[in-house]
Write a protein that holds these residues in place. Sequence first.
Motif, short mmCIF file in Angstrom:
data_model
loop_
_atom_site.label_atom_id
_atom_site.label_comp_id
_atom_site.label_asym_id
_atom_site.label_seq_id
_atom_site.Cartn_x
_atom_site.Cartn_y
_atom_site.Cartn_z
N SER A 15 0.83 -1.21 0.00
CA SER A 15 0.00 0.00 0.00
C SER A 15 0.87 1.26 0.00
O SER A 15 0.56 2.24 -0.69
CB SER A 15 -0.94 -0.01 1.21
OG SER A 15 -0.21 0.05 2.42
N ALA A 16 1.98 1.22 0.74
CA ALA A 16 2.90 2.37 0.73
C ALA A 16 3.53 2.54 -0.65
O ALA A 16 3.64 3.66 -1.16
CB ALA A 16 3.98 2.16 1.79
N HIS A 66 1.17 4.25 -3.12
CA HIS A 66 1.07 5.70 -2.97
C HIS A 66 2.33 6.41 -3.44
O HIS A 66 2.26 7.46 -4.09
CB HIS A 66 0.79 6.04 -1.51
CG HIS A 66 -0.60 5.71 -1.07
ND1 HIS A 66 -1.71 6.42 -1.47
CD2 HIS A 66 -1.07 4.71 -0.28
CE1 HIS A 66 -2.80 5.90 -0.94
NE2 HIS A 66 -2.44 4.85 -0.20
N ASP A 116 3.88 11.24 -1.54
CA ASP A 116 5.01 11.03 -0.63
C ASP A 116 4.80 11.88 0.62
O ASP A 116 4.78 13.11 0.55
CB ASP A 116 6.31 11.44 -1.34
CG ASP A 116 7.54 11.01 -0.55
OD1 ASP A 116 7.39 10.67 0.63
OD2 ASP A 116 8.64 11.03 -1.12
N VAL A 139 3.40 7.58 4.81
CA VAL A 139 3.61 6.57 3.77
C VAL A 139 5.03 6.04 3.85
O VAL A 139 5.26 4.81 3.73
CB VAL A 139 3.30 7.17 2.39
CG1 VAL A 139 3.75 6.21 1.28
CG2 VAL A 139 1.82 7.47 2.25
N TYR A 150 12.69 5.06 -1.00
CA TYR A 150 11.38 5.60 -1.36
C TYR A 150 11.35 6.15 -2.79
O TYR A 150 10.32 6.69 -3.20
CB TYR A 150 11.00 6.72 -0.38
CG TYR A 150 11.23 6.34 1.06
CD1 TYR A 150 10.40 5.43 1.69
CD2 TYR A 150 12.30 6.88 1.78
CE1 TYR A 150 10.61 5.06 3.02
CE2 TYR A 150 12.51 6.52 3.11
CZ TYR A 150 11.66 5.61 3.71
OH TYR A 150 11.89 5.25 5.02
N GLY A 166 -5.37 6.18 1.70
CA GLY A 166 -4.08 6.43 2.32
C GLY A 166 -4.20 7.14 3.66
O GLY A 166 -5.26 7.70 3.99
#
Length: 475
Positions: A202-203, A206, A212, A216, A353, A436
Amino acid sequence: MFGLEALELARIQFAFTISFHIIFPAITIGLASYLAVLEGLWLKTGKSVYMDLYHFWSKIFAVNFGMGVVSGLVMAYQFGTNWSAFSDFAGAVTGPLLTYEVLTAFFLEAGFLGVMLFGLNRVGPGLHFFSTLMVAIGTLISTFWILASNSWMQTPQGFEIVDGRVIPVDWFAVVFNPSFPYRLMHMATAAFLATAFFVGASAAWHLLRGRDNPAVRKMLSMAMWMALIVAPIQAVIGDAHGLNTLEHQPAKIAAIEGHWENPPGEATPLILFGWPDMEREETRFKVEIPKLGSLILTHSLDKQVPALKEFPKEDRPNSTVVFWSFRIMVGLGLLMIMMGAWALLLRPRGKLYENRAFLHMALWMGPSGLIAILAGWFTTEIGRQPWVVYGLMRTSDAVSNHTVVQMSVTLVLFVVVYFALFGAGLGYMMRLVRKGPVPAEGTNHQEGGPGQQRTPSRPLSAAPDDEDDTQTERS
């Protein structure tokens, strides 16, 4: 129906309903502990990011918990409707164990669930954290009793058979049967990993869409730390579980390995891939590594692993199925270890990320934990066949006296209702995930009142409507 007998339809029906059901408890176990960790970190550090995540995942937990309860009730009824002979034979053991689960775990969860979901602004933070802990502990206690019951069916002990029925004589031996500790650790760890990759996916979803924010990022970071630490531990637990299974259910191991016979004096090879043919009694198209099977399964280079031909045909599990279900589980486990290591390499460079290849892989790995659980469950249950209680009662003797028509109609009804009901529930959960976590930095999560904006406490108020979704995507 499709030329199947009533027994086969009953088995398919049970497999279908339990495959749906097991998904929800697995996520419930993992999310409950995750929520306890998040709230504990919030209380310790005071960082709002942890409470943002708590609010977000508590909504998903609530929906998932409800679907798990509903699907679990169906499982209990099937013991009486479709497997009445089994209930009559072993009910004196399995009945009390399931009752203990309700009395200790379900009541504990239900008692504190309302405070956990709706009481943050109504009770002190200490009491609320205690409630979250009690719900998390309740899910683990539930796992304890369910696995005790199922493990007893795999490795029964602590009983006598009186007038054709199992009578418990030593409850400690019944509960702590030989396979129970390994299966409990294996299942609980699998639930944590399944939840970690669900959270991580899920992170990643997004981040790939440019959403960002600290919440998250924290989701992805925590998920990958879990993968790095727990996935290798799960491999060690799995090895110990395999040794235990070799001791108590050697036919299951032979079927998992697709191993048919032992030439004199030769160590057992490890068959990586192939097609076990139950009719021809051989594994076709096999790719194998000499002696590695003996090394992995017996921790020696000369001991042999039991072969399928050492067991009567009527006592052999279906090797074709368990051979591949086991390899799916192991393959996904290796990918989980790889993901944890990959994340560790990206962290020092600040790319965790941002690396889109990693994020895409994390997204695709989202359902991997649940698929691995299902594959492992198929391996365990099909590998136990033809026994419903290993060595004591055959599956063919456990089924109720139903006709093919009756089983066909109920199976079709289950399929239609399950896909409609739980499909809608899963779709709603995905809407929550798509929304989110909502950053609320600077907001007092303990206060709130008229006119103050905050995340809704009611799960059905948390998902955005279609217009909200469209605006979010445009932004």
